[in-house]
Motif scaffolding. Sequence first.
Motif, mmCIF file in Angstrom:
data_model
loop_
_atom_site.group_PDB
_atom_site.id
_atom_site.type_symbol
_atom_site.label_atom_id
_atom_site.label_comp_id
_atom_site.label_asym_id
_atom_site.label_seq_id
_atom_site.Cartn_x
_atom_site.Cartn_y
_atom_site.Cartn_z
ATOM 1 N N GLN A 4 0.824 -1.212 0.000
ATOM 2 C CA GLN A 4 0.000 0.000 0.000
ATOM 3 C C GLN A 4 0.853 1.255 0.000
ATOM 4 N N SER A 10 -5.216 5.232 -4.709
ATOM 5 C CA SER A 10 -5.852 4.686 -3.507
ATOM 6 C C SER A 10 -6.861 3.614 -3.902
ATOM 7 N N LYS A 11 -7.217 2.797 -2.925
ATOM 8 C CA LYS A 11 -8.213 1.751 -3.171
ATOM 9 C C LYS A 11 -9.517 2.383 -3.648
ATOM 10 N N GLU A 12 -9.897 3.506 -3.044
ATOM 11 C CA GLU A 12 -11.138 4.185 -3.412
ATOM 12 C C GLU A 12 -11.104 4.656 -4.870
ATOM 13 N N GLN A 13 -9.973 5.234 -5.286
ATOM 14 C CA GLN A 13 -9.849 5.706 -6.666
ATOM 15 C C GLN A 13 -9.925 4.530 -7.644
#
Length: 81
Positions: A4, A10-13
């Motif tokens: 990470q 990011s995971k959200e993106q």
Amino acid sequence: AALQAQAKISKEQAQATALAKAPGGAVKEGELEKEKGRLIWSFDIATPDSKDITEIAVDAMTGEIVSVEKETPEQQAKEKD
């Protein structure tokens, strides 16, 4: 956690990018992994009108879609073994 720290996306993106490829879908699972030397976010997305899972890989460095694969319930069962 080490992976990470390397990811620029990011995971959200990445999840938003993946969901754009599977309209109406819902993320069942999402993970960061190294594949063929690339750092990718891999998402399993369920769509309401299908039993198939759409597996979408998003490059964690550039945010580009790396692959989109459909998996039937049979293929999913094999993957778990």
